[in-house]
Design an enzyme around this catalytic site. Sequence first.
Site: not given
Length: 423
Positions: A342-343
């Site tokens: 989640c980046e």
Amino acid sequence: MNKKPFVTKEQLDEITAKFPTPYHLYDEKGIRDNAKAVKEAFAWNKGYREYFAVKACPNPTLIQIMKEYGCGCDCSSMTELMLSKAMGCKGADIMFSSNATPAEEYQYAAKLGAIINLDDITHIDFLEKAIGYIPETISCRYNPGGLFKISNDIMDNPGDAKYGMTTEQLFEAFKILKAKGAKKFGIHAFLASNTVTNEYYPMLAKVLFEVAVKLEKETGADIEFINLSGGVGIPYKPDQEPNDIRVIGEGVRKVYEEVLVPAGMGDVALYTEMGRFMTGPYGCLVTKAIHEKHTYKEYIGCDACAVNLMRPAMYGAYHHITVMGKEDQPCDHKYDITGSLCENNDKFAIDRMLPKIDMGDYLVIHDTGAHGYAMGYNYNGKLKSAEILLKEDGSFEMIRRAETPRDYFATLDCFPIYNKIFE
């Protein structure tokens, strides 16, 4: 110039049948040939020794291979010292170069008899309080400040680095250490990172050799060794010309004979502590394409992510990618190659031209043999992958297993929640 993997698609099929992707794969032959070349390049110096930078690739199997060629271990933390000790390294086999060092780490290094390399003049008193004495053999890290240039090219900015002592501090440190009982001295400096030029080590050597001559003359200290540290880089990009370690060794020899020998210091040993150059090109991250996404860009999602290789996400580092089995196909598709964190910076490549990628294709991400697995982390609860050694005879073996959820949650094993996780 084309980058070719050291492994074939057929070999990857065989390895992956036993060890699922992603995994880091290392080339035993490449590591051995390179370690031999390094040793030969500096054989003219009787006391020469390479201290492999453990932080680059802390795997005992790979370190053992390099030990067979006379390499010691360069450590910068307690756990690196522990690993080196477990592998049979002791005394002068270990160089301990750390900064902002806790007292207990100095104590452990001293217990092992490691050569301690002090990063700052204030660490003299700190070390003495921590272990109760100043070792007879001691080293100091030097930072000349300013910019480090080769010709008109700025290689790095030592003056902006947190490491090392100023020239004035270095001379004062030698005087203080000598007064406190030190008998044999070393000098260490690291002025530029990942240099792809045969001129770096000779230029650095000239700086250190000239300082050494002045130090011995002005302080009377017996300088036993000079550590050129690391900084010798590798060609991450296919159009870069690789360093020639034999040319580098010869360049250092010329400076040695120009500066040290006339000063009566022709018995000074040379040390290096390369990590990236020793193992970097001989490792790759093997991952598989498992998703494709067609939005504002074309994305290929892999089963590896920045947990497995942090460098591209951390500072936009380039790592070449080969789509296995399609090496001869035209690179006519533009992709972002991504992981599942989640980046948004979890990308191995951005706008990279590659052959058409189909789901299930192996992607070999090159040059991960140093600062690859070692920089892994566990964001999103992702687990670090296995490490596999491709042996000289073409066989393979696991040299570190993949992490499991139990590894990830291990530090909660003293709380009731631990057992509930696995119910």
